[in-house]
Design a protein around this motif. Structure first.
Motif, mmCIF file in Angstrom:
data_model
loop_
_atom_site.group_PDB
_atom_site.id
_atom_site.type_symbol
_atom_site.label_atom_id
_atom_site.label_comp_id
_atom_site.label_asym_id
_atom_site.label_seq_id
_atom_site.Cartn_x
_atom_site.Cartn_y
_atom_site.Cartn_z
ATOM 1 N N GLN A 101 -1.555 -11.733 -7.966
ATOM 2 C CA GLN A 101 -2.740 -11.465 -7.152
ATOM 3 C C GLN A 101 -2.352 -10.934 -5.773
ATOM 4 O OE1 GLN A 101 -6.184 -11.556 -7.906
ATOM 5 N NE2 GLN A 101 -5.197 -11.502 -9.921
ATOM 6 N N GLN A 102 -1.224 -11.412 -5.250
ATOM 7 C CA GLN A 102 -0.812 -10.915 -3.934
ATOM 8 C C GLN A 102 -0.397 -9.448 -4.013
ATOM 9 O OE1 GLN A 102 0.687 -13.551 -1.153
ATOM 10 N NE2 GLN A 102 2.121 -12.154 -0.191
ATOM 11 N N ARG A 103 0.187 -9.038 -5.114
ATOM 12 C CA ARG A 103 0.522 -7.621 -5.275
ATOM 13 C C ARG A 103 -0.752 -6.774 -5.320
ATOM 14 N NH1 ARG A 103 4.593 -9.918 -8.580
ATOM 15 N NH2 ARG A 103 3.309 -9.705 -10.457
ATOM 16 N N LYS A 104 -1.760 -7.282 -6.014
ATOM 17 C CA LYS A 104 -3.035 -6.562 -6.060
ATOM 18 C C LYS A 104 -3.676 -6.526 -4.678
ATOM 19 C CE LYS A 104 -7.408 -6.437 -8.624
ATOM 20 N NZ LYS A 104 -8.221 -7.087 -9.687
ATOM 21 N N LEU A 105 -3.625 -7.655 -3.975
ATOM 22 C CA LEU A 105 -4.141 -7.721 -2.611
ATOM 23 C C LEU A 105 -3.451 -6.697 -1.718
ATOM 24 C CD1 LEU A 105 -4.707 -11.006 -0.577
ATOM 25 C CD2 LEU A 105 -3.400 -9.140 0.402
ATOM 26 N N ALA A 106 -2.127 -6.621 -1.829
ATOM 27 C CA ALA A 106 -1.368 -5.688 -0.988
ATOM 28 C C ALA A 106 -1.771 -4.242 -1.265
ATOM 29 C CB ALA A 106 0.128 -5.875 -1.227
ATOM 30 N N GLY A 107 -2.068 -3.914 -2.532
ATOM 31 C CA GLY A 107 -2.505 -2.566 -2.867
ATOM 32 C C GLY A 107 -3.838 -2.228 -2.222
ATOM 33 N N LEU A 108 -4.769 -3.184 -2.216
ATOM 34 C CA LEU A 108 -6.060 -2.956 -1.573
ATOM 35 C C LEU A 108 -5.899 -2.798 -0.066
ATOM 36 C CD1 LEU A 108 -8.225 -5.574 -3.539
ATOM 37 C CD2 LEU A 108 -8.164 -3.092 -3.880
ATOM 38 N N VAL A 109 -5.034 -3.614 0.516
ATOM 39 C CA VAL A 109 -4.807 -3.538 1.962
ATOM 40 C C VAL A 109 -4.161 -2.201 2.329
ATOM 41 C CG1 VAL A 109 -3.508 -4.541 3.887
ATOM 42 C CG2 VAL A 109 -4.710 -6.032 2.276
ATOM 43 N N ASP A 110 -3.181 -1.757 1.552
ATOM 44 C CA ASP A 110 -2.529 -0.480 1.828
ATOM 45 C C ASP A 110 -3.530 0.670 1.752
ATOM 46 O OD1 ASP A 110 -0.121 -1.736 2.198
ATOM 47 O OD2 ASP A 110 0.665 -1.274 0.190
ATOM 48 N N LYS A 111 -4.409 0.630 0.765
ATOM 49 C CA LYS A 111 -5.436 1.671 0.626
ATOM 50 C C LYS A 111 -6.340 1.714 1.851
ATOM 51 C CE LYS A 111 -9.287 2.993 -2.406
ATOM 52 N NZ LYS A 111 -10.057 2.620 -3.629
ATOM 53 N N LEU A 112 -6.696 0.536 2.336
ATOM 54 C CA LEU A 112 -7.567 0.455 3.509
ATOM 55 C C LEU A 112 -6.863 0.997 4.751
ATOM 56 C CD1 LEU A 112 -10.333 -0.670 4.563
ATOM 57 C CD2 LEU A 112 -9.122 -2.799 5.060
ATOM 58 N N HIS A 113 -5.624 0.557 4.975
ATOM 59 C CA HIS A 113 -4.895 0.960 6.179
ATOM 60 C C HIS A 113 -4.530 2.443 6.153
ATOM 61 C CE1 HIS A 113 -3.513 -3.435 7.109
ATOM 62 N NE2 HIS A 113 -4.795 -3.229 7.345
ATOM 63 N N ALA A 114 -4.424 3.015 4.969
ATOM 64 C CA ALA A 114 -4.095 4.444 4.857
ATOM 65 C C ALA A 114 -5.312 5.331 5.057
ATOM 66 C CB ALA A 114 -3.461 4.718 3.498
ATOM 67 N N GLY A 115 -6.488 4.709 5.219
ATOM 68 C CA GLY A 115 -7.707 5.482 5.423
ATOM 69 C C GLY A 115 -8.265 6.075 4.150
ATOM 70 N N ARG A 116 -7.792 5.594 2.991
ATOM 71 C CA ARG A 116 -8.236 6.136 1.706
ATOM 72 C C ARG A 116 -9.382 5.347 1.085
ATOM 73 N NH1 ARG A 116 -4.811 5.236 -1.817
ATOM 74 N NH2 ARG A 116 -3.137 4.136 -0.708
#
Length: 564
Positions: free
Chosen positions: A128-143
Motif C-alpha cells: 500500500q505504501q508503494r501505491k501511496l508513493a505513486g499517487l503522491v509522485d503524480k500529484l507533485h509532478a503536476g500530472r
C-alpha cells in the motif's frame, strides 16, 4: 498470649501490596526533599535517559530507585515481557474484536526482517505504501488534474479522530515553514461543517482533491462532510459526482468493499489493515496527506523514528525501556498516588496539536473500568489528559496548577534547537525568543515540584507564598523537532499506553464507550430532520427523558424560525 489468641495473618507479598505500602511512605515525603537531599544529584542522574536525539528526565517525579524496582516487579508479575512479545508476534491482543494490533507493521522498514507473526501484515502495508508513493509522485509532478483539467493545488483531508489528529499534528509540526510544504493540505473533522464552510469559499474547486479517510467508512461525521464537499464541487464545476470520484476523490479505509460501493475507483483506493486501530493509523495510508504536504522522504523518516522506538521497546530491559518506564510511572501516579489529572505541556508552538493527539491515544485506549476479562476494575485507570502549549497555558491555567487545590502530574516537552533560515538579525532575535521559551519550561517544572521552596532568597517577602508544589512531572527534550524525533516521540506514547494497559489488565485496542452515544444521536438526528413524532409512536431507537425533550423542542423552534 495463649494458644487460642487471634493472630492477624501477615498479608502475602505482592508487588501491588508493596507499592501501596511504599506509596503511603512517599506521600509523607515532599518532592522538594527528594530533589534537594544529599543524594539529590545521584538520584537525578539515575532518573534520566537518552534515546537518539531525545532526552527524558523523570527526576521531578515523586519516586526513588526503590519505586522503580517495585514497578519493575509489578510489570514482571503482569507478564509485560511476554505480552510485549505477543504484541509484535501478531497474537490477538484485541480480545474483544479477536484481532491483533499491528500498527507497528505500517512503519516496518523494507530492508528489515519482520517477526514471523507480523510478516504478512508488513508485506501488505509495504504494498500500500508503494501505491501511496505513486499517487503522491503524480500529484507533485503536476500530472494530477481535476474534472475540468486543472492541476490539483489543494488537498481537503476529511477524517475524524485518528484519521485526523495524527496527520494534522505532523503537518503542523514539520510543515511550519511554507517552503517545506509541497502542496497545501486542509483538515476537516467537525461534523457541523464549520471547518468546511470557509474552505469552500477560499479554495478553487477545479483544483481541490478530497481525501476521505475513515477506517470503517461509515463514520457519520466524515460521511456528512464528504457529502457536502462533493455537492460543492459538483455544483461549482457543473459536473456529475461520478466524474469527481474518478478525478478528485481518494478513499482510505480498512473496508475496500465499502469504497467500491461508494463509487471510488480501485486506482484511487488505499487500504490499511483491520488490525491497525484508528488512533494508531497515521503510519499507514491514513498518512497520505503528510506525504502529499511534505514529501515521501519526510513521511519515511517519520516512520523510521517510530520504528526505532519499536525496536527499543522490543529489546530494552525495563530499567532502560522508555515506554515501560513512562507507562509504569504514569500508573504509579494514577493508581498509587491518587493523581487523576495529567497535563501535557509542549513548549514549542509547532506542537500545538500534540496534546489532543495524546488525549485520544491515552483516554480512548485506557479510559475503561472493565478489564480485558470482562470484570470491573477496582482501581484507577487512565487519568484525565489535558493541556495546551506551555507558554499559552502560563496565562490561562497555571494559576490553578501552582496555587489551586488539585494535584496534577505533567509532561513538559521542549525542543532544544530550532534552526531557521533567516537574516542574522532575525536569527539572533529568534534564538533569544527560543531561549526564553526553554527557560520558562524549566522554571515552571521547577516551581511545580518545589512550590514555595523555589522562591529565591532575594525574592522572599516580595512574592506572596502559597505555591503548593509537589506536582510530579517528566521533562522530555528533543534536540530538534524533525521527522525522526517526532516519529519516535509519538511511538513512545503509543507503547506507554500498551504498558499501562498490561499493568491495569485492560484491552487498549477497542473503544466500546464511544458507540452508544453515536446510536442515540441517530434517533435524535431523525427528529431534527422529520420533526417530533406524534405521541404514542413507538421509537425503539430513542430513550426519552424530559431534559433532552425540552432541549429538542427549544432547538427545533429556533431552527424552524431560521428557515421560515
Amino acid at each position: 498470649m495463649n494458644q487460642f489468641s487471634a493472630v492477624s495473618p501477615t498479608p502475602a507479598f505482592t508487588p501491588v501490596n508493596a507499592l501501596q505500602q511504599h506509596a503511603e511512605a512517599m506521600q509523607c515525603q515532599p518532592l522538594g526533599d527528594l530533589l534537594r537531599s544529599e543524594h539529590g544529584h545521584g538520584r537525578a542522574r539515575a532518573l534520566q535517559w537518552t534515546f537518539g536525539s531525545m532526552h527524558v528526565d523523570a527526576s521531578k517525579q515523586r519516586l526513588t530507585p526503590r519505586t522503580l524496582e517495585l514497578l519493575s516487579q509489578w510489570a514482571t508479575s503482569c507478564h509485560w515481557e511476554e505480552k510485549r512479545q505477543a504484541l509484535f508476534s501478531g497474537k490477538p491482543m484485541n480480545a474483544s474484536e479477536g484481532r491483533a494490533a499491528l500498527h507497528m507493521a505500517a512503519r516496518w522498514p523494507l530492508e528489515t526482517q519482520a517477526p514471523a507473526g507480523m510478516a504478512t501484515a508488513v508485506a501488505e502495508c509495504q504494498a500500500q505504501q508503494r501505491k501511496l508513493a505513486g499517487l503522491v509522485d503524480k500529484l507533485h509532478a503536476g500530472r494530477w488534474c481535476g474534472a475540468t483539467g486543472q492541476p490539483i493545488a489543494d488537498v481537503l483531508h476529511i477524517g475524524v479522530g485518528g484519521s485526523d489528529l495524527g496527520p494534522k499534528l505532523i503537518n503542523e509540526a514539520l510543515g511550519d515553514v511554507p517552503a517545506y510544504r509541497r502542496i497545501r493540505v486542509h483538515y476537516v473533522s467537525t461534523m457541523d461543517g464549520a471547518q468546511l464552510i470557509p474552505l469552500m469559499e477560499e479554495l478553487n474547486p477545479a483544483a481541490t482533491l478530497v481525501v476521505l479517510a475513515s477506517k470503517s467508512f461509515t463514520t457519520a461525521d466524515t460521511r456528512f462532510n464528504v457529502q457536502t464537499a462533493l455537492a460543492w464541487l459538483s455544483e461549482a464545476l457543473e459536473v456529475e459526482k461520478s466524474a469527481l470520484y474518478r478525478s478528485q476523490l481518494i478513499g482510505i479505509s480498512a473496508k475496500p468493499d465499502k469504497m467500491r460501493e461508494f463509487g471510488i475507483p480501485e486506482a484511487h483506493q488505499l487500504t490499511f489493515l483491520n488490525t491497525i486501530g484508528g488512533r494508531f493509523s497515521v503510519w499507514s495510508a491514513i498518512g497520505i496527506s503528510v506525504a502529499m504536504a511534505l514529501g515521501m522522504p519526510v513521511f519515511e523518516r517519520l516512520q523510521a523514528g517510530a520504528h526505532a522506538m519499536d525496536r527499543h521497546f522490543m529489546d530494552a530491559p525495563f530499567t532502560d525501556n522508555l515506554p515501560a518506564l513512562l507507562g509504569s510511572i504514569g500508573a504509579w501516579n494514577t493508581q498509587f498516588l491518587d493523581i487523576s489529572s495529567h497535563v501535557v505541556l509542549p513548549y514549542d508552538g509547532r506542537l500545538k496539536s500534540f496534546t489532543p493527539y495524546v488525549q485520544q491515544v491515552e483516554m480512548e485506549s485506557n479510559g475503561k473500568s472493565v478489564s480485558a476479562a470482562g470484570q470491573s476494575v477496582q482501581h484507577a485507570t487512565s487519568p484525565i489528559v489535558w493541556g495546551d502549549l506551555g507558554p499559552n497555558a502560563q496565562h490561562a491555567f497555571y494559576q490553578l496548577l501552582h496555587q489551586g487545590c488539585h494535584t496534577v502530574s505533567a509532561d513538559f516537552i521542549a525542543v532544544a534547537r530550532h534552526d531557521v533560515t533567516a537574516s542574522a538579525g532575525v536569527t539572533d532575535a529568534l534564538r533569544e525568543q527560543q531561549a526564553l521559551t526553554l527557560a520558562n519550561c524549566l522554571a515552571q517544572s521547577q516551581l511545580m515540584a518545589l512550590g514555595d521552596a523555589a522562591i529565591p532568597a532575594g525574592l522572599r517577602g516580595k512574592i506572596p507564598p502559597g505555591y503548593r508544589g509537589n506536582h510530579p512531572s517528566t521533562t522530555i527534550v528533543l534536540e530538534t523537532l524533525d521527522a525522526w524525533s517526532l516519529g519516535a516521540l509519538m511511538a513512545m506514547y503509543e507503547h506507554k499506553v500498551f504498558v499501562q494497559a498490561v499493568l491495569w489488565g485492560l484491552n487498549p485496542f477497542d473503544q466500546p464507550g464511544v458507540e452508544l452515544g453515536k446510536k442515540l444521536a441517530t434517533g435524535l438526528h431523525q427528529k431534527f430532520v422529520d420533526g417530533p413524532q406524534e405521541q404514542g409512536v413507538d421509537d425503539t431507537a430513542q430513550v426519552c427523558d424530559p431534559a433532552t425533550g425540552q432541549l429538542l423542542e427549544q432547538i427545533l423552534q429556533w431552527r424552524n424560525a431560521g428557515t421560515s
